[in-house]
Scaffold this motif. Structure first.
Motif, mmCIF file in Angstrom:
data_model
loop_
_atom_site.group_PDB
_atom_site.id
_atom_site.type_symbol
_atom_site.label_atom_id
_atom_site.label_comp_id
_atom_site.label_asym_id
_atom_site.label_seq_id
_atom_site.Cartn_x
_atom_site.Cartn_y
_atom_site.Cartn_z
ATOM 1 N N THR A 42 0.864 -1.185 0.000
ATOM 2 C CA THR A 42 0.000 0.000 0.000
ATOM 3 C C THR A 42 0.904 1.240 0.000
ATOM 4 N N SER A 43 0.277 2.410 0.102
ATOM 5 C CA SER A 43 1.088 3.635 0.052
ATOM 6 C C SER A 43 1.381 4.188 1.451
ATOM 7 N N GLU A 44 1.254 3.316 2.467
ATOM 8 C CA GLU A 44 1.450 3.786 3.848
ATOM 9 C C GLU A 44 2.834 4.388 4.094
ATOM 10 N N PHE A 45 3.840 3.802 3.465
ATOM 11 C CA PHE A 45 5.213 4.265 3.669
ATOM 12 C C PHE A 45 5.348 5.735 3.237
ATOM 13 N N GLU A 46 4.946 6.013 2.008
ATOM 14 C CA GLU A 46 5.053 7.378 1.472
ATOM 15 C C GLU A 46 4.187 8.347 2.269
ATOM 16 N N GLU A 47 3.007 7.858 2.670
ATOM 17 C CA GLU A 47 2.099 8.753 3.397
ATOM 18 C C GLU A 47 2.652 9.114 4.763
ATOM 19 N N ALA A 48 3.359 8.148 5.377
ATOM 20 C CA ALA A 48 3.982 8.454 6.676
ATOM 21 C C ALA A 48 5.036 9.546 6.490
ATOM 22 N N LEU A 49 5.800 9.449 5.404
ATOM 23 C CA LEU A 49 6.835 10.472 5.175
ATOM 24 C C LEU A 49 6.230 11.821 4.784
ATOM 25 N N PHE A 88 5.931 0.448 9.055
ATOM 26 C CA PHE A 88 5.213 -0.209 7.960
ATOM 27 C C PHE A 88 6.136 -1.188 7.238
ATOM 28 N N LEU A 89 7.376 -0.776 7.013
ATOM 29 C CA LEU A 89 8.331 -1.650 6.321
ATOM 30 C C LEU A 89 8.521 -2.956 7.099
#
Ligand code: AMP
Ligand code: ZN
Length: 471
Positions: free
Chosen positions: A355-362, A374-375
């Motif tokens: 999902t796009s959770e990684f980018e959204e966290a950043l 998330f990773l």
């Protein structure tokens, strides 16, 4: 959700909007090293944070233009050269070189420009700015022949640091004979030459001298990026007086808002105190490399905590970084194996697709802890799915593609390279032992490889050698 950052100026999280919203161009100015000694890893915490910022903006499609200055003339650089008995330029050249070596080891993307304060182009610009400030009553030449900024004449002075002017103390970066100044908080723009400066100095309308540290950054930033810039970074110790002074000088000249977003990282600490040269509680990069840590391990250790939270430097922390990277390395090996094999999917795995959770966290003020959370959660789940034969080649490939994106920001993947010759020899001997069905010998060789930090895995395509997790 849009990108948002904590702006030191407003003390609030704000949606990020660069000046050039359509062209997606972002100008960043980052205060660089003062080249009077080798930078310590506390300094590199700031530079790694700035690298994370740049790489994330790029992942989000922004075109970043970054300038990082080199402070190659100030009190410290002059003292350091004098103590070594060599000319200033020779002294600073060796530390500049060391700095470039260190940023490469840490995989920090070089800035587009690295202006040096002593470049005549910038000295001229500094003199030009000081002359304008004097003409507007914002600066004056004192009896000691130095030129000072008159802080009481600049209405916004103290806004960045949220500072009460009456609390101003001497900062150590100004000349000590403060009775020459009108106000204790007035800071030097131009320092009149004195004997300790030796042959360091430039001619100016106010006599021979050298620039103050703050005006160097104002001049280099505006010379290369214009009167207004999107993001300006540094460590929290730069907020006052350095960045406060930069605002006063620059806006005093241009009359425009100098910086949209001020981003500052918290310090790297040792036993609760700032890692610094003056306290002597510092490590340089070569100190850590000598202890066997690699550049990517140090990068990861400096990056893994949110930039606005203080980070305590410990050996346990270094070893945890090593273990975390080992888990990522192992995961990638397993994913690549799975992607190679045409596996039959037994069930539907959770998180079979990223999902796009990684980018959204950043996006959320570079929340690296959530991004790494998330990773590692994904690593756990996909590993479990691989164990149960629930992850097929397409899903493994999707995760590998996702990793490319995540790693374009993190930049922590082990660089592929052949194993050292002794490891290659042991691996070859083990292949032969297995062909000869000499399993005790094969196990013995596996242990030897393990002891060297390598792991032998038997796959249907034969033996694969990878670095052992945590090694
Ligand atoms: P300097 O060479 O002292 O001008 O510092 C260069 C950069 O490193 C500045 O952005 C400082 O704010 C930053 N810095 C210095 N010490 C630390 C530390 N212990 N932790 C994080 N950043 C630091
Ligand atoms: Zn600066």
């Amino acid at each position: 959700m849009p990108l948002r950052f904590f702006n030191t100026y407003s003390r609030q999280i704000e949606n990020f909007e660069p000046r050039d919203a359509t062209g997606r161009k972002v100008d960043i100015y980052t205060c660089g090293p003062t080249v009077y000694s080798r930078a310590h890893i506390g300094n590199f915490r700031a530079y790694v944070f700035e690298d994370l910022l740049q790489r994330h903006l790029e992942l989000r499609g922004y075109k970043v233009h970054r300038v990082m200055n080199i402070t190659d003339v100030d009190d410290k650089t002059i003292r350091s050269a004098r103590e070594s008995g060599i000319p200033l330029t020779e002294s600073t050249a060796q530390f500049k070189e060391a700095f470039f070596e260190d940023i490469e080891t840490l995989r920090i993307k070089p800035a587009d420009e690295f202006p040096a304060a002593t470049n005549q182009r910038y000295i001229d610009k500094m003199i030009e700015m000081i002359a304008i400030l004097i003409s507007r009553g914002l600066a004056y030449q004192a009896e000691d022949k130095s030129v000072y900024f008159r802080i009481n004449k600049f209405p916004g002075y103290g806004k960045l640091a949220h500072f009460d002017l009456t609390q101003l103390q001497s900062t150590g970066r100004v000349k000590h004979d403060e009775y020459d100044k009108e106000h204790i908080g007035d800071f030097a723009l131009w320092k009149a030459w004195d004997e300790e400066d030796g042959d360091v100095g430039w001619e100016s309308p106010w006599g021979r001298g050298r620039p103050g540290w703050h005006i160097e950054c104002s001049a280099m930033a505006t010379a290369l990026l214009g009167d207004e810039i999107d993001i300006h970074c540094g460590g929290v110790d730069n907020i006052f007086p350095h960045h406060e002074a930069e605002i006063a000088q620059t806006e005093g000249v241009t009359g425009k808002k100098f910086v949209r977003f001020w981003l500052h990282c918290a310090h790297l600490l040792v036993d609760g105190q700032k890692m610094s040269k003056s306290l002597g509680n510092f490590y340089t990069l070569p100190n850590l490399l000598e202890k066997g840590y690699t550049g990517r391990e140090i990068r990861y250790a400096l990056m893994r905590v949110h930039y606005r939270a203080p980070l305590n430097f410990t050996w346990d922390g270094m070893n945890e970084a090593r273990e975390s990277l080992g888990r990522i390395d192992d995961w990638l090996v397993r994913l690549r194996e799975t992607a190679d094999e045409e596996k039959k999917l037994v069930g539907t795995a959770q998180r079979a697709t990223p999902t796009s959770e990684f980018e959204e966290a950043l996006d959320d003020d570079l929340n690296i802890s959530a991004a790494l959370g998330f990773l590692f959660e994904s690593i756990r789940e996909t590993n479990r799915a691989i164990d149960r034969n629930e992850l097929d080649a397409a899903a493994a490939n999707a995760w590998l593609e996702w990793w490319q994106r995540a790693n374009s920001v993190l930049t922590i993947e082990e660089e592929a390279g052949p194993p050292p010759p002794e490891v290659a020899e042991l691996a070859e001997a083990r292949t032969q032992a297995r062909l000869a069905k000499d399993f005790p010998k094969s196990d013995e060789l596996r242990d030897k490889l393990n002891a060297l930090g390598w792991e032998a895995r038997d796959t249907k395509d034969g033996q694969k050698i990878t670095r052992r997790a945590g090694a």
